[in-house]
Design an enzyme around this catalytic site. Structure first.
Site, short mmCIF file in Angstrom:
data_model
loop_
_atom_site.label_atom_id
_atom_site.label_comp_id
_atom_site.label_asym_id
_atom_site.label_seq_id
_atom_site.Cartn_x
_atom_site.Cartn_y
_atom_site.Cartn_z
N GLU A 1 16.29 19.66 7.09
CA GLU A 1 17.35 20.51 6.55
C GLU A 1 18.54 19.69 6.09
O GLU A 1 19.32 20.13 5.22
CB GLU A 1 17.80 21.54 7.60
CG GLU A 1 18.55 20.96 8.78
CD GLU A 1 19.00 22.03 9.77
OE1 GLU A 1 19.84 22.87 9.37
OE2 GLU A 1 18.50 22.04 10.91
N HIS B 1 16.21 25.84 9.94
CA HIS B 1 16.93 25.34 11.11
C HIS B 1 16.22 25.74 12.41
O HIS B 1 15.70 26.86 12.50
CB HIS B 1 18.35 25.90 11.11
CG HIS B 1 19.20 25.41 12.23
ND1 HIS B 1 19.72 24.14 12.26
CD2 HIS B 1 19.61 26.02 13.38
CE1 HIS B 1 20.43 23.99 13.36
NE2 HIS B 1 20.37 25.12 14.06
N GLU C 1 -0.37 -0.02 -5.49
CA GLU C 1 -1.63 -0.22 -4.78
C GLU C 1 -1.74 0.76 -3.62
O GLU C 1 -1.61 0.40 -2.44
CB GLU C 1 -1.73 -1.68 -4.34
CG GLU C 1 -1.76 -2.63 -5.53
CD GLU C 1 -1.76 -4.09 -5.14
OE1 GLU C 1 -2.44 -4.45 -4.16
OE2 GLU C 1 -1.05 -4.88 -5.79
N LYS D 1 -5.98 2.71 10.12
CA LYS D 1 -4.58 2.38 10.42
C LYS D 1 -3.84 3.59 10.94
O LYS D 1 -3.08 3.52 11.91
CB LYS D 1 -3.92 1.83 9.15
CG LYS D 1 -2.46 1.41 9.27
CD LYS D 1 -1.50 2.53 8.95
CE LYS D 1 -1.68 3.14 7.58
NZ LYS D 1 -1.21 2.30 6.49
N GLU E 1 3.81 -2.29 9.63
CA GLU E 1 3.00 -1.26 10.28
C GLU E 1 2.20 -1.82 11.45
O GLU E 1 2.20 -1.24 12.55
CB GLU E 1 2.05 -0.64 9.25
CG GLU E 1 2.76 0.24 8.23
CD GLU E 1 1.82 0.83 7.19
OE1 GLU E 1 2.19 1.84 6.59
OE2 GLU E 1 0.71 0.27 6.99
N CYS F 1 -9.34 1.60 1.98
CA CYS F 1 -8.69 2.73 2.64
C CYS F 1 -9.50 3.27 3.80
O CYS F 1 -8.99 3.43 4.91
CB CYS F 1 -8.44 3.85 1.62
SG CYS F 1 -7.70 5.33 2.34
N ARG G 1 -17.58 10.17 -9.51
CA ARG G 1 -17.93 11.55 -9.18
C ARG G 1 -17.42 12.53 -10.24
O ARG G 1 -18.11 13.50 -10.59
CB ARG G 1 -17.39 11.91 -7.80
CG ARG G 1 -18.06 11.14 -6.68
CD ARG G 1 -17.39 11.40 -5.33
NE ARG G 1 -17.54 12.79 -4.92
CZ ARG G 1 -16.98 13.29 -3.82
NH1 ARG G 1 -16.24 12.51 -3.04
NH2 ARG G 1 -17.15 14.56 -3.51
N ALA H 1 -21.89 -7.54 -8.10
CA ALA H 1 -21.99 -7.48 -9.56
C ALA H 1 -21.38 -8.71 -10.23
O ALA H 1 -20.36 -9.24 -9.79
CB ALA H 1 -21.30 -6.22 -10.07
N GLY I 1 4.64 -12.02 7.94
CA GLY I 1 4.76 -11.22 6.73
C GLY I 1 5.93 -10.27 6.81
O GLY I 1 6.42 -9.95 7.91
N TYR J 1 4.90 -3.99 3.98
CA TYR J 1 4.64 -2.80 4.79
C TYR J 1 3.44 -2.97 5.72
O TYR J 1 3.40 -2.39 6.82
CB TYR J 1 4.48 -1.56 3.90
CG TYR J 1 3.16 -1.44 3.17
CD1 TYR J 1 2.10 -0.75 3.72
CD2 TYR J 1 3.00 -2.00 1.90
CE1 TYR J 1 0.90 -0.62 3.06
CE2 TYR J 1 1.80 -1.88 1.23
CZ TYR J 1 0.75 -1.19 1.81
OH TYR J 1 -0.45 -1.07 1.14
#
Length: 465
Positions: free
Chosen positions: A459, A454, A322, A54, A192, A46, A24, A119, A185, A188
């Site tokens: 903080e 606060h 990644e 996710k 998750e 994604c 793009r 491809a 595993g 992450y």
């Protein structure tokens, strides 16, 4: 070679985050761009089986955890907080389909030629595409070709019966919520998905080879997340015996056999043991593009150039951070350099923030404490840390409180901040702002000179001693 169907200035293989961004941006400079995607839907991992769906599930899991505490904070919620997996899957799938349509319309609006097919390189400037509509094979050529095909989950094919399990892509295909699930595993993705299952009410078993997970991050993150997971009732199996085989029972359940003779029956087994670049079928060997023979990652320089002058590559297929925003940033900068006249445009792969959407949420940017010591020497490193319960748990019983933990890693006499690691509610939102400061070279005194907001958890990051 067969007749070329169409010639482009720039041909992008892969309609995920990086490929779309680069295509793009190139088109915005008036370049004739072709975009090849073999899955039949744009957005890549994604949008379709990663960050977006996710986060939808994480939000629901987070809501489920809050609902469990509602009756202890003055609300009167009757009955079981049953979660309708089938209902939300339909809504989530419809949402993703709408996103696919938005991407397709944007590509069309910006005059990028969308080619739906698989491809294969014929030469450094020619690609054969097997069209998904069944119309056969078309040949396309371009002066520059970008490889941005992303990655895919790894399966443990050496384990008999491995195919009875699912991978992280398969998580989003589940029509019903499993009553008992095993996740294999320690990265992450495993953390998750395990957190989502547990919060939504599945009996969750997590298998890790060692005694801690999230080994690519500062240990503080994994330690605090694991503490909450085990406290919430998740079964975290550490130093797990090797899987000997997976047996599918007549009931449809799966029986896991370990090499020490122990077994466990589950409804669903999910492999989250890593990812690999999706280069199979591209025919890279034929055109001489170099890639790591062990990992498969395409080798590129800081400007995303491969060893073949007409071929470039970026995103997960290169194995550098990644993450979706990384691929997008690299893709845009690449097109700025190639077609926008910005000669030195490229992504600097350092101080990149990332978030783990676990329960609790966690975030990290820069060096871990150990990495800082190894790079600068122990006498140059100073670490600030704190652990506390946020005010949002003030009305919650002690056994239900989820701690927040922060660590600031500094180096040198000026105490430049080279690492920030946080665990607790809203970590993603907090880290985004602090990452700007760290990227700009903030010191501990810069943090200290910022007046605290606060009462907030964040903080603590500007008042830490």
């Amino acid at each position: 070679m067969e007749k070329v169907s169409k010639t482009f200035d720039y041909l992008v293989i892969g309609g995920g985050s990086g490929g779309l961004a680069s295509a793009r941006r190139a088109a915005s400079y008036g370049v004739k761009v072709g975009l090849i995607e073999g899955s039949g839907r744009l957005g890549g991992t994604c949008v379709n089986v990663g960050c977006v769906p996710k986060k939808v599930m994480w939000n629901l899991a987070d809501l489920a955890e809050k609902l469990k505490l509602a009756n202890k904070q003055g609300f009167s919620i009757q009955g079981e907080n049953a979660f309708d997996w089938e209902f939300i899957k339909k809504k989530r799938d419809a949402y993703i389909t709408r996103l696919n349509g938005i991407y397709a319309r944007n590509v069309e609006k910006e005059k990028v030629d969308y080619i739906s097919g698989h491809a294969t390189f014929l030469s450094p400037t020619h690609v054969a595409v097997e069209m998904l509509d069944g119309s056969g094979t078309q040949i396309y050529s371009a002066e520059r070709i970008l490889i941005a095909v992303g990655g895919q989950p790894i399966w443990p094919s050496h384990i008999p019966g491995y195919e009875y399990g699912i991978d992280s892509d398969g998580f989003f295909e589940l029509e019903k919520q499993p009553k008992k699930v095993a996740i294999v595993g320690a990265g992450y993705i495993a953390v998750e998905l395990a957190g989502i299952f547990q919060a939504l009410g599945s009996e969750t078993h997590m298998y890790i080879r060692r005694d801690h997970f999230l080994r690519a991050f500062d240990p503080m993150l994994g330690e605090n997340i694991m503490e909450h997971y085990e406290k919430s009732g998740m079964h975290v199996h550490k130093n797990t015996p090797e899987f000997k085989r997976i047996e599918k029972l007549d009931t449809g359940a799966l029986l896991i056999h370990h090499d020490d003779g122990t077994t466990r029956e589950v409804d669903t087994l999910l492999w989250a043991i890593g990812r690999k670049p999706k280069i199979a079928g591209l025919n890279l060997d034929k055109i001489g593009v170099k890639y790591n023979e062990k990992t498969g990652y395409v080798i590129v320089d800081e400007y995303q150039r491969t060893n073949v002058s007409s071929i470039l590559s970026l995103g997960d297929v290169c194995g550098k951070f990644e993450l979706t925003p990384v691929a997008i940033a690299a893709g845009r900068r690449l097109s700025d350099r190639l077609f926008g006249g910005i000669k030195d445009a490229h992504l600097e792969y350092n101080q990149i923030p990332s978030v783990i959407f676990a329960h609790p949420e966690a975030g990290s940017i820069g060096l871990s404490e150990q990495q800082a010591i190894e790079k600068y020497g122990e006498n140059q490193v100073k670490v600030y840390r704190t652990r506390f319960f946020g005010l949002n748990y003030a009305m919650v019983d002690p056994e239900d409180k989820i701690p927040t933990a922060y660590k600031i890693v500094c180096v040198g006499p000026l105490e430049k901040v080279v690492g920030l690691h946080i665990v607790g509610d809203f970590s993603g939102e907090i880290l985004q702002g602090f990452s700007v400061a760290i990227k700009m070279g903030a010191t501990k005194s810069d943090f200290d000179n910022c007046v605290a907001i606060h009462p907030t958890s964040a903080e603590e990051l500007v008042t830490m001693r």
